[in-house]
Scaffold this motif. Sequence first.
Motif, PDB file in Angstrom:
ATOM      1  N   PHE A  44       0.936  -1.063   0.014  1.00 28.69           N
ATOM      2  CA  PHE A  44       0.109   0.057  -0.084  1.00 28.69           C
ATOM      3  C   PHE A  44       0.938   1.026   0.064  1.00 28.69           C
ATOM      4  O   PHE A  44       1.616   1.368   0.915  1.00 28.69           O
ATOM      5  CB  PHE A  44      -0.902   0.078   1.228  1.00 28.69           C
ATOM      6  N   ASP A  45       0.505   2.099  -0.786  1.00 34.49           N
ATOM      7  CA  ASP A  45       1.516   3.391  -1.001  1.00 34.49           C
ATOM      8  C   ASP A  45       1.081   4.149   0.009  1.00 34.49           C
ATOM      9  O   ASP A  45      -0.033   4.634   0.228  1.00 34.49           O
ATOM     10  CB  ASP A  45       1.278   3.761  -2.475  1.00 34.49           C
ATOM     11  N   ALA A  49       1.216  11.744  -0.172  1.00 39.08           N
ATOM     12  CA  ALA A  49       0.153  12.605   0.359  1.00 39.08           C
ATOM     13  C   ALA A  49      -1.095  11.811   0.678  1.00 39.08           C
ATOM     14  O   ALA A  49      -2.310  12.498   0.671  1.00 39.08           O
ATOM     15  CB  ALA A  49      -0.030  13.809  -0.022  1.00 39.08           C
ATOM     16  N   GLU A  50      -0.924  10.516   0.742  1.00 37.53           N
ATOM     17  CA  GLU A  50      -2.152   9.752   1.156  1.00 37.53           C
ATOM     18  C   GLU A  50      -3.131  10.028   2.673  1.00 37.53           C
ATOM     19  O   GLU A  50      -3.948   9.732   2.527  1.00 37.53           O
ATOM     20  CB  GLU A  50      -2.030   8.114   1.064  1.00 37.53           C
ATOM     21  N   GLU A  51      -2.214  10.705   3.460  1.00 34.05           N
ATOM     22  CA  GLU A  51      -2.876  11.186   4.574  1.00 34.05           C
ATOM     23  C   GLU A  51      -2.981  12.615   4.805  1.00 34.05           C
ATOM     24  O   GLU A  51      -3.115  13.185   5.802  1.00 34.05           O
ATOM     25  CB  GLU A  51      -1.823  10.757   5.769  1.00 34.05           C
ATOM     26  N   ALA A  52      -2.890  13.573   3.692  1.00 38.91           N
ATOM     27  CA  ALA A  52      -3.112  14.839   3.597  1.00 38.91           C
ATOM     28  C   ALA A  52      -4.785  15.270   3.923  1.00 38.91           C
ATOM     29  O   ALA A  52      -5.539  14.452   3.459  1.00 38.91           O
ATOM     30  CB  ALA A  52      -2.636  15.244   2.147  1.00 38.91           C
ATOM     31  N   LYS A  99       2.308  -4.679   3.463  1.00 41.86           N
ATOM     32  CA  LYS A  99       3.656  -3.518   3.963  1.00 41.86           C
ATOM     33  C   LYS A  99       3.091  -2.062   3.238  1.00 41.86           C
ATOM     34  O   LYS A  99       1.987  -2.033   2.441  1.00 41.86           O
ATOM     35  CB  LYS A  99       4.955  -3.931   3.150  1.00 41.86           C
ATOM     36  N   THR A 100       3.553  -1.258   4.017  1.00 37.19           N
ATOM     37  CA  THR A 100       3.383   0.116   3.473  1.00 37.19           C
ATOM     38  C   THR A 100       4.533   0.628   2.971  1.00 37.19           C
ATOM     39  O   THR A 100       5.553   0.800   3.745  1.00 37.19           O
ATOM     40  CB  THR A 100       2.577   0.907   4.552  1.00 37.19           C
ATOM     41  N   ALA A 101       4.539   1.373   1.913  1.00 35.02           N
ATOM     42  CA  ALA A 101       5.527   2.114   1.141  1.00 35.02           C
ATOM     43  C   ALA A 101       5.419   3.691   1.716  1.00 35.02           C
ATOM     44  O   ALA A 101       4.446   4.530   1.500  1.00 35.02           O
ATOM     45  CB  ALA A 101       5.811   2.182  -0.203  1.00 35.02           C
ATOM     46  N   THR A 102       6.441   4.419   2.088  1.00 31.51           N
ATOM     47  CA  THR A 102       6.483   5.679   2.709  1.00 31.51           C
ATOM     48  C   THR A 102       7.625   6.634   1.780  1.00 31.51           C
ATOM     49  O   THR A 102       7.553   7.677   2.213  1.00 31.51           O
ATOM     50  CB  THR A 102       6.637   5.694   4.150  1.00 31.51           C
ATOM     51  N   VAL A 122      -1.133  -1.040  -4.325  1.00 27.22           N
ATOM     52  CA  VAL A 122      -2.382  -0.270  -4.143  1.00 27.22           C
ATOM     53  C   VAL A 122      -1.791   1.269  -4.326  1.00 27.22           C
ATOM     54  O   VAL A 122      -1.317   1.530  -3.115  1.00 27.22           O
ATOM     55  CB  VAL A 122      -3.129  -0.775  -2.871  1.00 27.22           C
ATOM     56  N   LEU A 123      -2.566   2.031  -4.965  1.00 29.54           N
ATOM     57  CA  LEU A 123      -2.354   3.366  -4.976  1.00 29.54           C
ATOM     58  C   LEU A 123      -3.665   4.067  -4.413  1.00 29.54           C
ATOM     59  O   LEU A 123      -4.643   4.387  -5.385  1.00 29.54           O
ATOM     60  CB  LEU A 123      -1.883   3.855  -6.460  1.00 29.54           C
TER      61      LEU A 123
END
Length: 487
Positions: A44-45, A49-52, A99-102, A122-123
């Motif tokens: 999961f990407d 800015a997926e938390e913006a 996993k999560t990519a940061t 996943v984007l």
Amino acid sequence: MLGLTGPRHRAGALLAGLALVTAGVAVQATATPAVAATPHRILFDDGHAEEAGNADWIISTSKPDPLAQDSSPSSETDWTGALSSWGVALQKTGNYSLKTATSALTYGGTSATDLSKFDTLVLPEPNTLFTTAEKTAIMTFVKNGGGLFMISDHTGSDRNNDGEDAVEILNDLMTNNSVDSADPFGFSIDSLNIGSDYPSAISDSTNPVLHGSFGTVTKSLIANGTTVTLKPADNSAVKGLVYRTGYSGNTGAFFATSTFGSGRVAFWGDSSPVDDGTGQSGNTLYDGWNDSGATNAALALNATEWLSGASGSSGGGTGGGSGTGGGSGTCTAAQLLGNNGFESGSTTWTGTSGVITNSGSQSARTGSYYAWLDGYGKATTDTLAQTVTIPSGCTTAALSFYLHVDTAETSTSTAYDTLKVQVLNSSGTVLGTLATYSNLNAASGYTQRSFSLASYAGQTVTLKFTGTEGSTLQTSFVLDDTALNVS
């Protein structure tokens, strides 16, 4: 120059952890995942800015590994994030490693979240543009067998106020990349802001996304979202699965699937359906995951399974599911191996440091680089590997490579030094040994070797070369111009 009989000297240390994994992909070479017991690897990407703003598109605040927050989650609140329901549901099956990519997305690198180590990316509504290198990485990952799940939102959903929204960012990925910018997936994202709707699924009882192991999909949800316009003339595999009310055919597709190269693609026109309503403090979220008027959980989970190549499988296998619909089961004639002539150095391949080289002590068949295993005149084991997904619809899968062997051994009857060519599964188990060469095969020049891998269609396998040298006289196994042609 060919025909070297003196020992070589190692250029570097061994790479840690030869990759033996399944993709996306991918023609892809990868490293063994941290959690090897779960075969389908999802990334999961969270580097765009997926938390913006109010967005909270993460499966857990623990990154890259959500298991650090709770190693055995039983409910979605055991992980923190608006996508935690999605993540926990996958985790509870025992068939997925998440996993999560940061940071920046890469392909063929060494980082723990390099795309070559995963089956699906996943984007979830990215809000910053992907760099040129990232777009190349993503598109190559998909072309080589990876699954890509793109989740958009409505036009104008610029959560970080940088002038770009998910519609523009995902369209830019598809139309402005170095791999294929000519409508590679067969659809474009519409610049729309659809306030509300419950789009309906098409009638197709054989489609594994609509009728998968996680349930049957009947409707989805739009709470400010968009659709795509399908262009089957550009990619005949594109298929609309869920449509905005009043639309059908090539317009108004809210959920669509396609293929590209050996990979699979899914698109969803809104992030609200995967929002589970809970996340980090201060975010205003919407529970679309559990919306009683839709079947969003089944859609998200079935699509993830299909993208990972698991659809239609008995579970526990990696890649190459036998499900139909959305373009699976097809075969596009292609050469699947990445960096097949070694001209990009160690990119895509994994194994022993220094094996891929442009040293003047041996000669490439073409170009400047080649792969050189052994040749040290002492007890040595060199390895070279790449993982590839062979599409299930292919009836021909021809592996070929050019091999040159030179040796200082004088025996005409004893194989002191050997090169094995093998096919392995995701667990590292040898599925078959295609050939074993030795010092007895020494000859001037290169000889092409060919093998059929058609029996592995529908599977993700690792092609591995292992050179083993005895304790005294050298034998060099030199490879160039590899290929895996499918049709």
